[in-house]
Scaffold this motif. Structure first.
Motif, PDB file in Angstrom:
ATOM      1  N   THR A 172      35.145  39.825  34.954  1.00 60.89           N
ATOM      2  CA  THR A 172      34.616  39.440  36.273  1.00 60.89           C
ATOM      3  C   THR A 172      34.905  37.973  36.565  1.00 60.89           C
ATOM      4  O   THR A 172      34.564  37.095  35.775  1.00 60.89           O
ATOM      5  CB  THR A 172      33.092  39.664  36.343  1.00 60.89           C
ATOM      6  N   SER A 173      35.526  37.735  37.715  1.00 58.30           N
ATOM      7  CA  SER A 173      35.727  36.360  38.176  1.00 58.30           C
ATOM      8  C   SER A 173      34.489  35.918  38.938  1.00 58.30           C
ATOM      9  O   SER A 173      34.186  36.434  40.011  1.00 58.30           O
ATOM     10  CB  SER A 173      36.941  36.277  39.096  1.00 58.30           C
ATOM     11  N   MET A 174      33.762  34.960  38.379  1.00 53.38           N
ATOM     12  CA  MET A 174      32.581  34.427  39.058  1.00 53.38           C
ATOM     13  C   MET A 174      32.980  33.676  40.331  1.00 53.38           C
ATOM     14  O   MET A 174      32.233  33.643  41.300  1.00 53.38           O
ATOM     15  CB  MET A 174      31.834  33.476  38.125  1.00 53.38           C
ATOM     16  N   ASP A 175      34.171  33.091  40.326  1.00 53.73           N
ATOM     17  CA  ASP A 175      34.636  32.321  41.484  1.00 53.73           C
ATOM     18  C   ASP A 175      34.861  33.230  42.701  1.00 53.73           C
ATOM     19  O   ASP A 175      34.682  32.810  43.837  1.00 53.73           O
ATOM     20  CB  ASP A 175      35.942  31.592  41.151  1.00 53.73           C
ATOM     21  N   CYS A 176      35.260  34.460  42.433  1.00 58.18           N
ATOM     22  CA  CYS A 176      35.574  35.395  43.525  1.00 58.18           C
ATOM     23  C   CYS A 176      34.424  36.334  43.860  1.00 58.18           C
ATOM     24  O   CYS A 176      34.424  36.961  44.927  1.00 58.18           O
ATOM     25  CB  CYS A 176      36.796  36.233  43.152  1.00 58.18           C
ATOM     26  N   ASP A 177      33.443  36.448  42.955  1.00 57.50           N
ATOM     27  CA  ASP A 177      32.386  37.450  43.076  1.00 57.50           C
ATOM     28  C   ASP A 177      31.670  37.414  44.423  1.00 57.50           C
ATOM     29  O   ASP A 177      31.163  36.371  44.845  1.00 57.50           O
ATOM     30  CB  ASP A 177      31.350  37.245  41.964  1.00 57.50           C
ATOM     31  N   LYS A 180      34.603  38.717  48.723  1.00 56.20           N
ATOM     32  CA  LYS A 180      35.432  39.728  49.410  1.00 56.20           C
ATOM     33  C   LYS A 180      36.793  39.200  49.852  1.00 56.20           C
ATOM     34  O   LYS A 180      37.345  39.630  50.855  1.00 56.20           O
ATOM     35  CB  LYS A 180      34.686  40.307  50.629  1.00 56.20           C
ATOM     36  N   GLU A 181      37.308  38.243  49.087  1.00 54.22           N
ATOM     37  CA  GLU A 181      38.624  37.675  49.412  1.00 54.22           C
ATOM     38  C   GLU A 181      39.699  38.140  48.421  1.00 54.22           C
ATOM     39  O   GLU A 181      40.820  37.649  48.430  1.00 54.22           O
ATOM     40  CB  GLU A 181      38.538  36.144  49.413  1.00 54.22           C
ATOM     41  N   GLY A 182      39.332  39.073  47.552  1.00 54.44           N
ATOM     42  CA  GLY A 182      40.288  39.607  46.588  1.00 54.44           C
ATOM     43  C   GLY A 182      39.933  39.227  45.162  1.00 54.44           C
ATOM     44  O   GLY A 182      39.210  38.261  44.915  1.00 54.44           O
ATOM     45  N   ARG A 190      46.690  37.408  33.224  1.00 56.19           N
ATOM     46  CA  ARG A 190      46.782  36.661  31.960  1.00 56.19           C
ATOM     47  C   ARG A 190      46.099  37.432  30.826  1.00 56.19           C
ATOM     48  O   ARG A 190      46.634  37.544  29.726  1.00 56.19           O
ATOM     49  CB  ARG A 190      46.110  35.280  32.106  1.00 56.19           C
ATOM     50  N   VAL A 191      44.906  37.929  31.118  1.00 56.29           N
ATOM     51  CA  VAL A 191      44.155  38.677  30.097  1.00 56.29           C
ATOM     52  C   VAL A 191      44.865  39.988  29.773  1.00 56.29           C
ATOM     53  O   VAL A 191      45.049  40.342  28.609  1.00 56.29           O
ATOM     54  CB  VAL A 191      42.701  38.926  30.553  1.00 56.29           C
ATOM     55  N   LYS A 192      45.281  40.704  30.800  1.00 57.38           N
ATOM     56  CA  LYS A 192      45.949  42.003  30.611  1.00 57.38           C
ATOM     57  C   LYS A 192      47.223  41.849  29.782  1.00 57.38           C
ATOM     58  O   LYS A 192      47.512  42.671  28.907  1.00 57.38           O
ATOM     59  CB  LYS A 192      46.254  42.615  31.988  1.00 57.38           C
ATOM     60  N   ASP A 193      47.977  40.787  30.035  1.00 52.68           N
ATOM     61  CA  ASP A 193      49.231  40.556  29.304  1.00 52.68           C
ATOM     62  C   ASP A 193      48.990  40.183  27.841  1.00 52.68           C
ATOM     63  O   ASP A 193      49.870  40.351  27.001  1.00 52.68           O
ATOM     64  CB  ASP A 193      50.050  39.443  29.979  1.00 52.68           C
ATOM     65  N   ALA A 194      47.802  39.657  27.552  1.00 54.53           N
ATOM     66  CA  ALA A 194      47.523  39.128  26.209  1.00 54.53           C
ATOM     67  C   ALA A 194      46.987  40.173  25.232  1.00 54.53           C
ATOM     68  O   ALA A 194      46.966  39.948  24.030  1.00 54.53           O
ATOM     69  CB  ALA A 194      46.522  37.975  26.310  1.00 54.53           C
ATOM     70  N   ILE A 195      46.526  41.318  25.766  1.00 51.25           N
ATOM     71  CA  ILE A 195      45.882  42.322  24.904  1.00 51.25           C
ATOM     72  C   ILE A 195      46.420  43.719  25.190  1.00 51.25           C
ATOM     73  O   ILE A 195      47.147  43.920  26.166  1.00 51.25           O
ATOM     74  CB  ILE A 195      44.343  42.309  25.094  1.00 51.25           C
ATOM     75  N   SER A 196      46.041  44.671  24.357  1.00 54.14           N
ATOM     76  CA  SER A 196      46.545  46.041  24.560  1.00 54.14           C
ATOM     77  C   SER A 196      45.465  47.025  24.998  1.00 54.14           C
ATOM     78  O   SER A 196      45.762  48.157  25.351  1.00 54.14           O
ATOM     79  CB  SER A 196      47.209  46.545  23.275  1.00 54.14           C
ATOM     80  N   ILE A 197      44.175  46.608  24.963  1.00 57.68           N
ATOM     81  CA  ILE A 197      43.104  47.518  25.396  1.00 57.68           C
ATOM     82  C   ILE A 197      42.948  47.445  26.925  1.00 57.68           C
ATOM     83  O   ILE A 197      43.373  46.463  27.550  1.00 57.68           O
ATOM     84  CB  ILE A 197      41.759  47.197  24.699  1.00 57.68           C
ATOM     85  N   PRO A 198      42.363  48.468  27.557  1.00 60.33           N
ATOM     86  CA  PRO A 198      42.233  48.485  29.011  1.00 60.33           C
ATOM     87  C   PRO A 198      41.388  47.332  29.564  1.00 60.33           C
ATOM     88  O   PRO A 198      40.419  46.900  28.941  1.00 60.33           O
ATOM     89  CB  PRO A 198      41.548  49.833  29.295  1.00 60.33           C
ATOM     90  N   VAL A 199      41.791  46.867  30.739  1.00 60.64           N
ATOM     91  CA  VAL A 199      41.077  45.788  31.437  1.00 60.64           C
ATOM     92  C   VAL A 199      40.676  46.273  32.828  1.00 60.64           C
ATOM     93  O   VAL A 199      41.504  46.788  33.582  1.00 60.64           O
ATOM     94  CB  VAL A 199      41.963  44.530  31.578  1.00 60.64           C
ATOM     95  N   THR A 200      39.384  46.108  33.144  1.00 56.87           N
ATOM     96  CA  THR A 200      38.890  46.407  34.486  1.00 56.87           C
ATOM     97  C   THR A 200      38.730  45.105  35.246  1.00 56.87           C
ATOM     98  O   THR A 200      38.077  44.171  34.773  1.00 56.87           O
ATOM     99  CB  THR A 200      37.528  47.129  34.419  1.00 56.87           C
ATOM    100  N   ALA A 201      39.344  45.035  36.430  1.00 55.87           N
ATOM    101  CA  ALA A 201      39.212  43.856  37.294  1.00 55.87           C
ATOM    102  C   ALA A 201      37.903  43.948  38.059  1.00 55.87           C
ATOM    103  O   ALA A 201      37.543  45.016  38.569  1.00 55.87           O
ATOM    104  CB  ALA A 201      40.384  43.787  38.268  1.00 55.87           C
ATOM    105  N   SER A 202      37.185  42.835  38.153  1.00 50.01           N
ATOM    106  CA  SER A 202      35.896  42.824  38.847  1.00 50.01           C
ATOM    107  C   SER A 202      35.677  41.474  39.523  1.00 50.01           C
ATOM    108  O   SER A 202      36.065  40.437  39.001  1.00 50.01           O
ATOM    109  CB  SER A 202      34.780  43.105  37.835  1.00 50.01           C
ATOM    110  N   GLY A 203      35.039  41.532  40.686  1.00 48.09           N
ATOM    111  CA  GLY A 203      34.685  40.309  41.405  1.00 48.09           C
ATOM    112  C   GLY A 203      35.650  39.997  42.530  1.00 48.09           C
ATOM    113  O   GLY A 203      36.753  39.531  42.284  1.00 48.09           O
ATOM    114  N   GLY A 204      35.238  40.290  43.766  1.00 46.48           N
ATOM    115  CA  GLY A 204      36.031  39.842  44.911  1.00 46.48           C
ATOM    116  C   GLY A 204      36.621  40.891  45.821  1.00 46.48           C
ATOM    117  O   GLY A 204      37.237  40.568  46.831  1.00 46.48           O
ATOM    118  N   ALA A 205      36.461  42.189  45.484  1.00 46.93           N
ATOM    119  CA  ALA A 205      37.063  43.221  46.335  1.00 46.93           C
ATOM    120  C   ALA A 205      36.473  43.181  47.741  1.00 46.93           C
ATOM    121  O   ALA A 205      35.252  43.192  47.902  1.00 46.93           O
ATOM    122  CB  ALA A 205      36.853  44.594  45.729  1.00 46.93           C
ATOM    123  N   GLY A 206      37.331  43.126  48.744  1.00 45.01           N
ATOM    124  CA  GLY A 206      36.851  43.086  50.125  1.00 45.01           C
ATOM    125  C   GLY A 206      37.505  44.125  51.014  1.00 45.01           C
ATOM    126  O   GLY A 206      37.007  44.440  52.089  1.00 45.01           O
TER     127      GLY A 206
END
Length: 251
Positions: A172-177, A180-182, A190-206
Protein backbone atom coordinates in the motif's frame (compact mmCIF):
# COMPACT_ATOMS: atom_id res chain seq x y z
CA UNK A 1 -1.14 -15.04 -15.08
CA UNK A 2 -4.76 -14.31 -14.21
CA UNK A 3 -5.05 -10.97 -12.38
CA UNK A 4 -7.31 -10.44 -9.38
CA UNK A 5 -9.59 -7.57 -8.38
CA UNK A 6 -9.92 -7.30 -4.60
CA UNK A 7 -12.19 -4.97 -2.62
CA UNK A 8 -10.99 -4.02 0.86
CA UNK A 9 -13.10 -3.40 3.94
CA UNK A 10 -11.36 -1.26 6.57
CA UNK A 11 -13.25 -2.06 9.77
CA UNK A 12 -13.36 0.08 12.91
CA UNK A 13 -15.69 -0.77 15.82
CA UNK A 14 -17.54 -3.28 13.64
CA UNK A 15 -18.28 -0.85 10.78
CA UNK A 16 -16.59 -0.34 7.40
CA UNK A 17 -14.83 3.04 7.14
CA UNK A 18 -12.76 4.78 4.48
CA UNK A 19 -10.38 7.70 4.75
CA UNK A 20 -7.67 9.59 2.90
CA UNK A 21 -4.03 8.78 3.69
CA UNK A 22 -5.22 6.71 6.68
CA UNK A 23 -7.20 9.58 8.32
CA UNK A 24 -10.58 11.44 7.97
CA UNK A 25 -12.64 8.25 8.22
CA UNK A 26 -16.20 8.04 6.84
CA UNK A 27 -18.73 5.29 7.52
CA UNK A 28 -19.20 3.01 4.51
CA UNK A 29 -21.53 0.30 5.83
CA UNK A 30 -21.86 -3.13 7.45
CA UNK A 31 -18.97 -5.56 6.70
CA UNK A 32 -21.06 -8.69 6.14
CA UNK A 33 -23.57 -6.89 3.89
CA UNK A 34 -20.82 -5.34 1.78
CA UNK A 35 -19.03 -8.69 1.61
CA UNK A 36 -22.11 -10.42 0.16
CA UNK A 37 -22.49 -7.60 -2.37
CA UNK A 38 -18.87 -7.95 -3.52
CA UNK A 39 -19.09 -11.74 -3.70
CA UNK A 40 -22.10 -11.39 -6.03
CA UNK A 41 -20.30 -8.64 -8.00
CA UNK A 42 -17.47 -10.99 -8.96
CA UNK A 43 -14.69 -10.03 -6.55
CA UNK A 44 -11.88 -12.60 -6.61
CA UNK A 45 -11.04 -12.22 -2.92
CA UNK A 46 -12.05 -9.91 -0.09
CA UNK A 47 -9.82 -8.19 2.46
CA UNK A 48 -10.97 -7.15 5.93
CA UNK A 49 -8.55 -4.97 7.89
CA UNK A 50 -9.23 -4.18 11.53
CA UNK A 51 -7.70 -0.72 11.43
CA UNK A 52 -8.21 0.05 15.11
CA UNK A 53 -7.08 -3.45 16.12
CA UNK A 54 -6.83 -2.94 19.84
CA UNK A 55 -6.78 -5.91 22.18
CA UNK A 56 -10.28 -4.98 23.44
CA UNK A 57 -11.66 -5.09 19.91
CA UNK A 58 -10.41 -8.58 19.11
CA UNK A 59 -13.62 -10.42 20.07
CA UNK A 60 -15.77 -8.10 18.00
CA UNK A 61 -13.48 -8.68 15.04
CA UNK A 62 -13.74 -12.46 15.40
CA UNK A 63 -17.52 -12.10 15.25
CA UNK A 64 -17.25 -9.92 12.13
CA UNK A 65 -14.95 -12.50 10.49
CA UNK A 66 -17.27 -15.41 11.38
CA UNK A 67 -20.35 -13.61 10.07
CA UNK A 68 -18.60 -12.45 6.89
CA UNK A 69 -16.90 -15.77 6.07
CA UNK A 70 -20.17 -17.65 6.52
CA UNK A 71 -21.95 -15.42 4.03
CA UNK A 72 -19.48 -15.49 1.09
CA UNK A 73 -17.90 -18.08 -1.20
CA UNK A 74 -14.70 -16.19 -2.14
CA UNK A 75 -11.45 -16.26 -0.11
CA UNK A 76 -11.40 -13.91 2.89
CA UNK A 77 -8.14 -12.23 3.92
CA UNK A 78 -8.03 -10.79 7.43
CA UNK A 79 -5.50 -8.39 8.91
CA UNK A 80 -4.99 -5.95 11.77
CA UNK A 81 -3.64 -6.50 15.26
CA UNK A 82 -2.38 -10.03 14.61
CA UNK A 83 0.62 -10.54 16.88
CA UNK A 84 0.85 -14.29 17.47
CA UNK A 85 0.27 -17.61 15.73
CA UNK A 86 -2.58 -18.08 18.22
CA UNK A 87 -4.24 -14.97 16.76
CA UNK A 88 -3.77 -16.48 13.29
CA UNK A 89 -5.30 -19.78 14.40
CA UNK A 90 -8.34 -18.00 15.89
CA UNK A 91 -8.99 -16.10 12.67
CA UNK A 92 -8.48 -19.15 10.45
CA UNK A 93 -10.88 -21.07 12.70
CA UNK A 94 -13.37 -18.20 12.35
CA UNK A 95 -13.30 -18.62 8.57
CA UNK A 96 -10.40 -16.51 7.28
CA UNK A 97 -8.69 -18.02 4.22
CA UNK A 98 -5.46 -16.03 4.61
CA UNK A 99 -3.86 -13.89 7.28
CA UNK A 100 -2.30 -10.48 6.67
CA UNK A 101 0.35 -9.19 9.08
CA UNK A 102 2.09 -5.82 9.05
CA UNK A 103 3.45 -4.16 12.20
CA UNK A 104 4.00 -7.49 13.97
CA UNK A 105 6.05 -8.77 11.03
CA UNK A 106 8.47 -5.84 11.45
CA UNK A 107 8.74 -6.12 15.23
CA UNK A 108 8.88 -9.93 15.20
CA UNK A 109 9.98 -11.23 11.76
CA UNK A 110 10.02 -14.83 13.03
CA UNK A 111 6.21 -14.61 13.13
CA UNK A 112 6.23 -14.84 9.32
CA UNK A 113 8.29 -18.05 9.42
CA UNK A 114 6.28 -19.56 12.29
CA UNK A 115 2.99 -18.80 10.54
CA UNK A 116 4.24 -20.23 7.24
CA UNK A 117 5.42 -23.43 8.95
CA UNK A 118 2.19 -23.94 10.88
CA UNK A 119 -0.36 -22.95 8.25
CA UNK A 120 1.55 -22.86 4.93
CA UNK A 121 3.11 -19.90 3.08
CA UNK A 122 -0.05 -19.60 0.98
CA UNK A 123 -1.92 -18.49 4.12
CA UNK A 124 0.55 -15.76 5.11
CA UNK A 125 0.42 -12.32 3.50
CA UNK A 126 2.71 -9.52 4.62
CA UNK A 127 1.12 -6.10 4.23
CA UNK A 128 3.69 -3.39 3.56
CA UNK A 129 2.68 0.27 3.96
CA UNK A 130 5.21 2.52 2.24
CA UNK A 131 5.89 6.22 1.85
CA UNK A 132 8.49 8.14 -0.15
CA UNK A 133 11.18 9.89 1.87
CA UNK A 134 12.53 13.05 0.25
CA UNK A 135 15.50 13.05 2.63
CA UNK A 136 16.53 9.49 1.77
CA UNK A 137 15.26 9.47 -1.82
CA UNK A 138 13.67 6.06 -1.29
CA UNK A 139 10.48 4.38 -0.08
CA UNK A 140 10.37 3.34 3.56
CA UNK A 141 8.07 0.95 5.41
CA UNK A 142 5.67 2.33 8.03
CA UNK A 143 3.95 0.49 10.88
CA UNK A 144 1.11 1.11 13.38
CA UNK A 145 -1.42 2.22 10.78
CA UNK A 146 1.10 4.38 8.98
CA UNK A 147 2.17 6.29 12.08
CA UNK A 148 5.71 4.99 12.64
CA UNK A 149 8.53 4.99 10.10
CA UNK A 150 10.70 1.87 10.30
CA UNK A 151 14.35 1.51 9.29
CA UNK A 152 13.40 -0.78 6.41
CA UNK A 153 13.47 0.36 2.80
CA UNK A 154 10.45 -1.04 0.96
CA UNK A 155 12.30 -3.21 -1.56
CA UNK A 156 14.69 -4.62 1.06
CA UNK A 157 11.79 -5.55 3.35
CA UNK A 158 9.87 -7.17 0.48
CA UNK A 159 12.90 -9.37 -0.28
CA UNK A 160 13.28 -10.20 3.42
CA UNK A 161 9.65 -11.28 3.91
CA UNK A 162 9.86 -13.54 0.86
CA UNK A 163 12.96 -15.18 2.36
CA UNK A 164 11.17 -15.57 5.71
CA UNK A 165 8.35 -17.53 4.09
CA UNK A 166 5.57 -15.08 3.19
CA UNK A 167 3.36 -16.25 0.34
CA UNK A 168 2.21 -12.83 -0.90
CA UNK A 169 2.73 -9.11 -0.39
CA UNK A 170 0.01 -6.49 -0.08
CA UNK A 171 1.76 -3.23 -0.96
CA UNK A 172 0.00 0.00 0.00
CA UNK A 173 1.26 3.43 -0.98
CA UNK A 174 0.39 5.78 1.87
CA UNK A 175 1.18 8.73 -0.40
CA UNK A 176 -1.54 7.70 -2.87
CA UNK A 177 -4.07 6.20 -0.43
CA UNK A 178 -7.60 7.57 -0.86
CA UNK A 179 -6.52 10.27 -3.34
CA UNK A 180 -7.93 8.38 -6.34
CA UNK A 181 -5.12 9.58 -8.59
CA UNK A 182 -3.76 6.11 -9.34
CA UNK A 183 -1.54 3.51 -7.73
CA UNK A 184 2.13 4.26 -7.08
CA UNK A 185 3.39 2.41 -10.15
CA UNK A 186 7.08 3.12 -9.49
CA UNK A 187 7.32 1.36 -6.12
CA UNK A 188 4.89 -1.40 -7.11
CA UNK A 189 7.06 -2.25 -10.11
CA UNK A 190 10.27 -2.03 -8.04
CA UNK A 191 8.91 -4.49 -5.49
CA UNK A 192 7.40 -6.81 -8.11
CA UNK A 193 10.70 -6.94 -10.04
CA UNK A 194 12.67 -7.74 -6.88
CA UNK A 195 10.71 -10.81 -5.72
CA UNK A 196 8.95 -13.87 -7.10
CA UNK A 197 5.86 -14.07 -4.84
CA UNK A 198 2.60 -12.31 -5.86
CA UNK A 199 2.20 -8.58 -5.19
CA UNK A 200 -1.13 -6.80 -4.74
CA UNK A 201 -1.14 -3.08 -5.55
CA UNK A 202 -3.07 -0.95 -3.07
CA UNK A 203 -3.69 2.74 -2.45
CA UNK A 204 -4.92 5.26 -4.99
CA UNK A 205 -7.40 3.58 -7.35
CA UNK A 206 -9.76 6.21 -8.73
CA UNK A 207 -10.95 4.79 -12.06
CA UNK A 208 -10.84 1.69 -14.25
CA UNK A 209 -7.71 2.84 -16.06
CA UNK A 210 -5.72 2.83 -12.82
CA UNK A 211 -6.27 -0.93 -12.52
CA UNK A 212 -5.09 -1.44 -16.09
CA UNK A 213 -1.92 0.56 -15.39
CA UNK A 214 -1.18 -1.45 -12.23
CA UNK A 215 -1.40 -4.66 -14.26
CA UNK A 216 0.36 -3.59 -17.45
CA UNK A 217 3.02 -1.16 -16.18
CA UNK A 218 3.75 -2.43 -12.66
CA UNK A 219 2.94 -6.09 -13.44
CA UNK A 220 0.93 -6.37 -10.19
CA UNK A 221 -0.74 -9.74 -9.67
CA UNK A 222 -3.80 -8.16 -8.08
CA UNK A 223 -5.20 -4.69 -7.50
CA UNK A 224 -7.06 -3.71 -4.36
CA UNK A 225 -9.47 -0.81 -3.89
CA UNK A 226 -11.96 0.42 -1.33
CA UNK A 227 -13.75 3.74 -1.67
CA UNK A 228 -14.45 3.63 -5.42
CA UNK A 229 -16.27 0.35 -4.88
CA UNK A 230 -17.95 1.25 -1.56
CA UNK A 231 -19.36 4.50 -2.89
CA UNK A 232 -20.37 2.93 -6.24
CA UNK A 233 -18.08 5.10 -8.37
CA UNK A 234 -17.36 2.02 -10.44
CA UNK A 235 -17.98 -1.71 -10.10
CA UNK A 236 -15.82 -4.80 -10.06
CA UNK A 237 -17.54 -5.99 -13.23
CA UNK A 238 -16.75 -2.71 -15.04
CA UNK A 239 -13.10 -2.97 -14.01
CA UNK A 240 -12.91 -6.57 -15.20
CA UNK A 241 -14.59 -5.78 -18.53
CA UNK A 242 -12.30 -2.79 -19.09
CA UNK A 243 -9.00 -4.57 -18.44
CA UNK A 244 -10.12 -7.74 -20.23
CA UNK A 245 -10.96 -5.76 -23.39
CA UNK A 246 -7.39 -4.42 -23.27
CA UNK A 247 -5.75 -7.81 -23.13
CA UNK A 248 -5.43 -8.44 -19.38
CA UNK A 249 -6.55 -11.87 -18.25
CA UNK A 250 -8.95 -11.74 -15.29
CA UNK A 251 -11.32 -14.31 -13.78
Amino acid sequence: MVKKIIPCLDVKDGRVVKGIQFVELKDAGDPAELAVFYDQEGADELVILDISATVEGRETMLDVVKKTAASISIPLIVGGGIRTTENMQQLLDAGASKISINSAAISNPSLITEGAKLFGSNKIIVAIDVSWSEDDQDWFVYTHGGQQKSDWKAVDWAKEVETLGAGEILLTSMDCDGKKEGYDIAITKRVKDAISIPVTASGGAGNVDHFLTAFTEANADAALAASIFHFKETSIQKVKDYVRERGVEVK
